[in-house]
Motif scaffolding. Structure first.
Motif, PDB file in Angstrom:
ATOM      1  N   THR A 165      42.542  45.426  37.830  1.00  0.00           N
ATOM      2  CA  THR A 165      42.956  44.348  38.555  1.00  0.00           C
ATOM      3  C   THR A 165      42.717  43.074  37.597  1.00  0.00           C
ATOM      4  O   THR A 165      42.034  43.115  36.712  1.00  0.00           O
ATOM      5  CB  THR A 165      41.971  44.206  39.744  1.00  0.00           C
ATOM      6  N   LEU A 212      40.023  37.981  38.340  1.00  0.00           N
ATOM      7  CA  LEU A 212      39.092  37.704  38.792  1.00  0.00           C
ATOM      8  C   LEU A 212      38.352  36.378  38.589  1.00  0.00           C
ATOM      9  O   LEU A 212      37.843  35.962  37.551  1.00  0.00           O
ATOM     10  CB  LEU A 212      38.068  38.944  38.511  1.00  0.00           C
ATOM     11  N   CYS A 239      36.711  35.863  43.435  1.00  0.00           N
ATOM     12  CA  CYS A 239      36.890  36.956  43.837  1.00  0.00           C
ATOM     13  C   CYS A 239      36.067  38.272  43.165  1.00  0.00           C
ATOM     14  O   CYS A 239      35.752  37.809  42.305  1.00  0.00           O
ATOM     15  CB  CYS A 239      38.223  37.639  43.923  1.00  0.00           C
ATOM     16  N   ALA A 265      35.339  42.204  42.087  1.00  0.00           N
ATOM     17  CA  ALA A 265      35.914  43.453  41.957  1.00  0.00           C
ATOM     18  C   ALA A 265      34.861  44.492  42.273  1.00  0.00           C
ATOM     19  O   ALA A 265      33.706  44.534  41.373  1.00  0.00           O
ATOM     20  CB  ALA A 265      36.697  43.808  40.794  1.00  0.00           C
ATOM     21  N   HIS A 324      39.620  44.530  45.302  1.00  0.00           N
ATOM     22  CA  HIS A 324      39.319  43.112  44.779  1.00  0.00           C
ATOM     23  C   HIS A 324      39.524  42.273  45.996  1.00  0.00           C
ATOM     24  O   HIS A 324      40.513  42.036  46.645  1.00  0.00           O
ATOM     25  CB  HIS A 324      40.691  42.826  43.754  1.00  0.00           C
ATOM     26  N   TRP A 370      32.824  39.736  38.504  1.00  0.00           N
ATOM     27  CA  TRP A 370      33.261  38.518  39.006  1.00  0.00           C
ATOM     28  C   TRP A 370      32.830  37.337  38.275  1.00  0.00           C
ATOM     29  O   TRP A 370      32.006  37.562  37.486  1.00  0.00           O
ATOM     30  CB  TRP A 370      32.843  38.161  40.387  1.00  0.00           C
TER      31      TRP A 370
END
Length: 143
Positions: A23, A26, A29, A31, A46, A94
């Motif tokens: 992902t 970040l 957000c 993960a 995510h 994050w």
């Protein structure tokens, strides 16, 4: 080797040992990466926001948008592949203040607080974390 991309408000799982779950971008957000070395399976979420009560209709359509609906779904998806909680290795990443220098919203911190409370209640231990700061992160899980 296949890359499996986890979009924002998304989660992915895999039992393919040749795959990498990844992902990008970040910020506030979070993960959550989960790996079961016995089953050789991995998963990642995510998520954007801490609590689905702020938008219950969105949570029904995109449960991975919220910590309280998405994280349980991630673990349920891992269990559905034959993983066991006792074998799971959990990591978190994050950035707290990517676009919120003054801390007005503190979404990253709220996301993290809800995550820690959920994990504490469920007896989930975080093995490693890379959190805070003001730089965007990319997370990869090599299954």
């Amino acid at each position: 080797m296949a890359n499996i991309t986890v979009d924002i408000s998304d989660l992915q799982v895999s039992t393919d040992p040749e795959s990498t779950i990844i992902t990008y971008a970040l910020g506030s957000c979070i993960a959550v990466l989960v790996y079961d070395p016995v089953r050789v399976a991995g998963g990642m979420i995510h998520y954007m926001l801490p609590l689905s009560e702020t938008a219950p209709d969105k949570a029904k359509v995109k449960p991975a948008m919220f910590a309280d609906t998405g994280i349980p779904l991630l673990f349920q998806s891992m269990y559905a592949m034959g993983c066991e909680k006792r074998n799971m290795v959990v990591k978190v990443t994050w950035s707290s203040a990517l676009y919120d220098d003054k801390g007005l919203f503190s979404i990253g911190k709220r996301n993290y607080t809800v995550l820690r409370k959920m994990f504490w209640k469920a007896g989930v231990i975080i093995k490693a974390e890379d959190v805070g700061g003001a730089k965007s992160r990319t997370a990869r899980l090599h299954v």
